[in-house]
Design an enzyme around this catalytic site. Structure first.
Site, short mmCIF file in Angstrom:
data_model
loop_
_atom_site.label_atom_id
_atom_site.label_comp_id
_atom_site.label_asym_id
_atom_site.label_seq_id
_atom_site.Cartn_x
_atom_site.Cartn_y
_atom_site.Cartn_z
N THR A 15 44.27 32.57 29.72
CA THR A 15 45.63 32.98 29.38
C THR A 15 46.72 32.21 30.12
O THR A 15 47.84 32.15 29.65
CB THR A 15 45.82 34.49 29.63
OG1 THR A 15 45.58 34.78 31.01
CG2 THR A 15 44.89 35.31 28.75
N ASP A 16 46.41 31.63 31.27
CA ASP A 16 47.46 30.99 32.07
C ASP A 16 48.10 29.79 31.39
O ASP A 16 49.29 29.55 31.57
CB ASP A 16 46.92 30.59 33.45
CG ASP A 16 46.72 31.80 34.34
OD1 ASP A 16 47.59 32.68 34.37
OD2 ASP A 16 45.67 31.85 35.02
N THR A 31 39.18 33.58 31.50
CA THR A 31 38.78 34.89 32.03
C THR A 31 37.86 35.64 31.08
O THR A 31 36.96 36.34 31.51
CB THR A 31 40.03 35.74 32.35
OG1 THR A 31 40.77 35.05 33.36
CG2 THR A 31 39.67 37.13 32.82
#
Length: 164
Positions: A85-86, A14
């Protein structure tokens, strides 16, 4: 404090996404990390290597092996990895096993760096500070904290990382 060079490995996520209104979707584009570091007037020597442009949900074991290899083979002992981040914690586990003796700090953003309201510059700044001051190991700099990379999770409901 020494002026040891920091290696910055970019992988996408992201932090490097842009919104394309005509397509009504986000896409990972050229990394905005160099511009963020320039705007922040980072004086610490660094070298940047773009490894890939992927959403972390699309990362494969081979991608994680590439990140680990780049970190392990680098002459720098202090490394910042920008990452989605996932699955950041999954990559942290791989790096902890594959890159002993170096300080590796993963960071990213919950909203794209190109947005007016983003955590990207703050997280990147924290990652640079952690890379300079933390001991060897894998760390995650998110949500205003530096976490042990093996003892943290992303709390999707709260929109932040938390220690476990």
């Amino acid at each position: 404090m020494s002026q040891t060079s920091i290696l910055v490995l970019t992988t996408g996520g992201t932090i490097d996404k842009a919104y394309f209104d005509a397509l009504s979707e986000y896409q990972i584009v050229d990394s905005g990390i160099p511009e963020l570091l320039k705007e922040a007037r980072v004086a610490v020597p660094f070298r940047m290597v773009e490894l890939m442009r992927k959403d972390s949900l699309e990362l494969t074991d081979a991608d994680r092996a590439l990140i680990a290899s780049a970190a392990k083979e680098a002459p720098e002992s202090r490394i910042v990895v920008t990452h989605g981040t996932d699955t950041m914690t999954e990559t942290a586990k791989v790096l902890a096993k594959a890159v002993p003796g170096k300080t590796v700090v993963l960071t990213g953003a919950l909203s794209p760096a190109r947005f007016a309201e983003t955590d990207a510059p703050f997280n990147l700044g924290m990652a640079f500070a952690a890379a300079q001051t933390a001991g060897p190991g894998v760390w995650i700099a998110m949500s205003g904290q530096v976490f042990d990379g093996l003892k943290v999770t992303k709390d999707r409901e709260a929109g932040k990382f938390v220690a476990v």
